[in-house]
Write a protein that holds these residues in place. Structure first.
Motif, short mmCIF file in Angstrom:
data_model
loop_
_atom_site.label_atom_id
_atom_site.label_comp_id
_atom_site.label_asym_id
_atom_site.label_seq_id
_atom_site.Cartn_x
_atom_site.Cartn_y
_atom_site.Cartn_z
N UNK A 65 -15.90 65.18 12.71
CA UNK A 65 -16.26 65.30 11.30
C UNK A 65 -15.86 64.03 10.57
N UNK A 66 -16.49 63.80 9.43
CA UNK A 66 -16.31 62.57 8.69
C UNK A 66 -15.60 62.86 7.37
N UNK A 67 -14.58 62.08 7.08
CA UNK A 67 -13.86 62.17 5.81
C UNK A 67 -14.01 60.82 5.12
N UNK A 68 -14.90 60.76 4.14
CA UNK A 68 -15.15 59.52 3.41
C UNK A 68 -14.49 59.52 2.05
N UNK A 69 -14.12 58.35 1.59
CA UNK A 69 -13.42 58.24 0.31
C UNK A 69 -14.20 58.88 -0.83
N UNK A 70 -15.49 58.60 -0.91
CA UNK A 70 -16.26 59.11 -2.03
C UNK A 70 -16.53 60.60 -1.90
N UNK A 71 -16.69 61.09 -0.68
CA UNK A 71 -16.86 62.52 -0.48
C UNK A 71 -15.59 63.27 -0.89
N UNK A 72 -14.43 62.70 -0.59
CA UNK A 72 -13.16 63.33 -0.97
C UNK A 72 -13.00 63.35 -2.48
N UNK A 73 -13.50 62.33 -3.16
CA UNK A 73 -13.43 62.31 -4.62
C UNK A 73 -14.18 63.51 -5.21
N UNK A 74 -15.23 63.94 -4.53
CA UNK A 74 -16.00 65.10 -4.97
C UNK A 74 -15.42 66.41 -4.45
N UNK A 75 -14.80 66.37 -3.27
CA UNK A 75 -14.29 67.58 -2.63
C UNK A 75 -12.98 67.29 -1.92
N UNK A 76 -11.85 67.36 -2.64
CA UNK A 76 -10.56 67.01 -2.05
C UNK A 76 -10.16 67.83 -0.84
N UNK A 77 -10.74 69.01 -0.67
CA UNK A 77 -10.37 69.85 0.48
C UNK A 77 -10.78 69.22 1.81
N UNK A 78 -11.63 68.20 1.78
CA UNK A 78 -12.01 67.51 3.02
C UNK A 78 -10.80 66.85 3.69
N UNK A 79 -9.74 66.65 2.92
CA UNK A 79 -8.53 66.03 3.47
C UNK A 79 -7.73 67.00 4.33
N UNK A 80 -8.04 68.28 4.24
CA UNK A 80 -7.32 69.27 5.05
C UNK A 80 -7.67 69.09 6.53
N UNK A 81 -6.67 69.26 7.39
CA UNK A 81 -6.93 69.25 8.82
C UNK A 81 -7.18 67.91 9.45
N UNK A 82 -6.61 66.85 8.88
CA UNK A 82 -6.79 65.53 9.50
C UNK A 82 -6.12 65.45 10.87
N UNK A 83 -5.20 66.36 11.15
CA UNK A 83 -4.51 66.37 12.45
C UNK A 83 -5.26 67.17 13.50
N UNK A 84 -6.43 67.65 13.16
CA UNK A 84 -7.16 68.54 14.07
C UNK A 84 -8.45 67.90 14.57
N UNK A 85 -8.54 67.74 15.89
CA UNK A 85 -9.77 67.25 16.50
C UNK A 85 -10.07 65.79 16.19
N UNK A 86 -11.36 65.44 16.30
CA UNK A 86 -11.79 64.07 16.05
C UNK A 86 -12.30 63.93 14.63
N UNK A 87 -11.69 63.00 13.91
CA UNK A 87 -12.00 62.80 12.50
C UNK A 87 -12.26 61.32 12.24
N UNK A 88 -13.39 61.03 11.63
CA UNK A 88 -13.70 59.67 11.18
C UNK A 88 -13.20 59.52 9.75
N UNK A 89 -12.44 58.45 9.48
CA UNK A 89 -12.05 58.08 8.13
C UNK A 89 -12.92 56.91 7.69
#
Length: 268
Positions: A65-89
Motif C-alpha cells: 500500500x502507498x502512504x503519500x504526503x498529500x493523501x495523508x493531508x486528506x486522510x490522516x488515518x493512512x498513517x496507521x499500520x506503517x509497521x505492517x506489511x509492505x508500505x511505500x512512503x
C-alpha cells in the motif's frame, strides 16, 4: 531488492518529475499554490506528482500500500499500520517552499518499508536528474556509482552541519545555540531533506539534526546514509524507525562524528 523493481521505481519518479513538476518550475500560476497548514504550502505539482507515483508503485508490488504526503493531508488515518506489511512512503515534492521560490533545492523521494523497516529508497533531483538509491544490504548508489560516507574522525571544531531549528522546543533551541560555538559551522539546512541527506555522503556536511520526523521526509534519506556507512539515530541514541513519530534525529557521516556532535550539542 530486485534490480528491476529498483529501476521501475526510478522510471516512475522521473516520469512524475517530467510530467507534473518540471513544466511548472518557475512557471507557477495564480491558484497553483495554497497554504496547507500554517507556514506550509502545497502546489498543484505536489498533488499531480503523487497522483502519478502512487498507482505506479502500488502496481509494482501487489499487496503493498502507498502512504503519500498529500493523501495523508486528506486522510490522516493512512498513517496507521506503517509497521505492517509492505508500505511505500511517498514525498512527491520535498522542499515545496523552495520550488515555489524558484530554488533548485527540491526533490522527489520514496521509501519502501517491510514491517516497519526501510528496505529501499530513492531520491531524485528533478533539475539535475541525479538519482540516489539504496537497497538493504546492497549499499547506496548515486547515478549508478557505489558511494560511501567519509570515514575520517573529526574533532568538534572540525564538524560542519545543519540543525533544523524551526520545530525545536525553545529550551533545546537555546542550548543548541549556545553549544554550537564548539563546532566548525552550524547551518540552517537546505529546507529539503532530499538535498541535505545526500550532502552527508558528498562530505559537504558532516552531520544533520532534525526535530519533526514525518516519515516520508526522513525514511528515504536516513536509509541512504545508513547504507552508505553513516550513522542515524534518535537523540538518545536509540534506533530510528519511520513509523515512530517521536521527535528528534541526529545523522552523522560515521558513528564517531555522530558521538562528537551529540556530546557537543546535547550532553549537559
Amino acid at each position: 531488492m530486485r534490480s528491476d523493481v529498483m529501476d521501475e521505481v526510478a522510471t516512475i519518479l522521473r516520469h512524475a518529475a517530467a510530467e507534473a513538476i518540471l513544466p511548472r518550475y518557475r512557471k507557477l500560476l495564480e491558484g497553483d499554490v495554497e497554504e496547507k497548514t500554517p507556514g506550509e504550502v502545497v502546489t498543484v505539482a505536489d498533488r499531480e506528482a503523487e497522483q502519478i507515483i502512487s498507482p505506479g508503485l502500488a502496481a509494482l508490488l501487489p499487496g503493498s500500500r502507498v502512504v503519500g504526503e498529500e493523501a495523508v493531508a486528506e486522510n490522516p488515518s493512512l498513517m496507521d499500520g506503517l509497521d505492517e506489511g509492505r508500505v511505500w512512503l511517498v514525498d512527491p515534492l520535498d522542499g515545496t517552499a523552495n520550488f515555489v521560490a524558484g530554488s533548485t533545492a527540491f526533490s522527489v523521494m520514496v521509501a519502501l518499508l517491510q514491517d516497519g523497516r526501510t528496505t529501499a529508497s530513492w531520491l531524485l533531483d528533478p533539475v539535475s536528474g541525479q538519482l540516489s538509491v539504496a537497497s538493504r544490504g546492497d549499499g547506496a548508489f548515486i547515478d549508478g556509482v557505489r558511494v560511501r560516507t567519509p570515514t575520517a574522525s573529526l574533532s568538534a571544531s572540525e564538524c560542519r552541519g545543519s540543525v533544523l531549528t524551526r520545530f525545536l522546543p525553545e529550551e533545546l533551541k537555546e542550548q543548541v545555540a549556545v553549544r554550537s560555538s564548539g563546532l566548525a559551522d552550524v547551518l540552517p539546512g537546505a529546507k529539503c531533506a532530499g538535498v541535505d541527506y545526500p550532502s552527508i555522503i558528498r562530505g559537504s556536511q558532516n552531520f544533520l539534526m532534525f526535530w519533526r520526523l514525518l516519515p516520508w521526509d526522513h525514511a528515504p534519506g536516513a536509509f541512504l546514509v545508513e547504507e552508505a556507512g553513516g550513522h542515524v539515530a534518535r537523540l538518545d541514541g536509540s534506533e530510528y524507525r519511520p513509523s515512530d513519530q517521536r521527535p528528534g534525529l541526529l545523522v552523522g557521516q560515521n558513528r564517531e562524528v555522530w558521538d562528537v556532535v551529540r556530546s557537543t550539542l546535547l550532553k549537559r
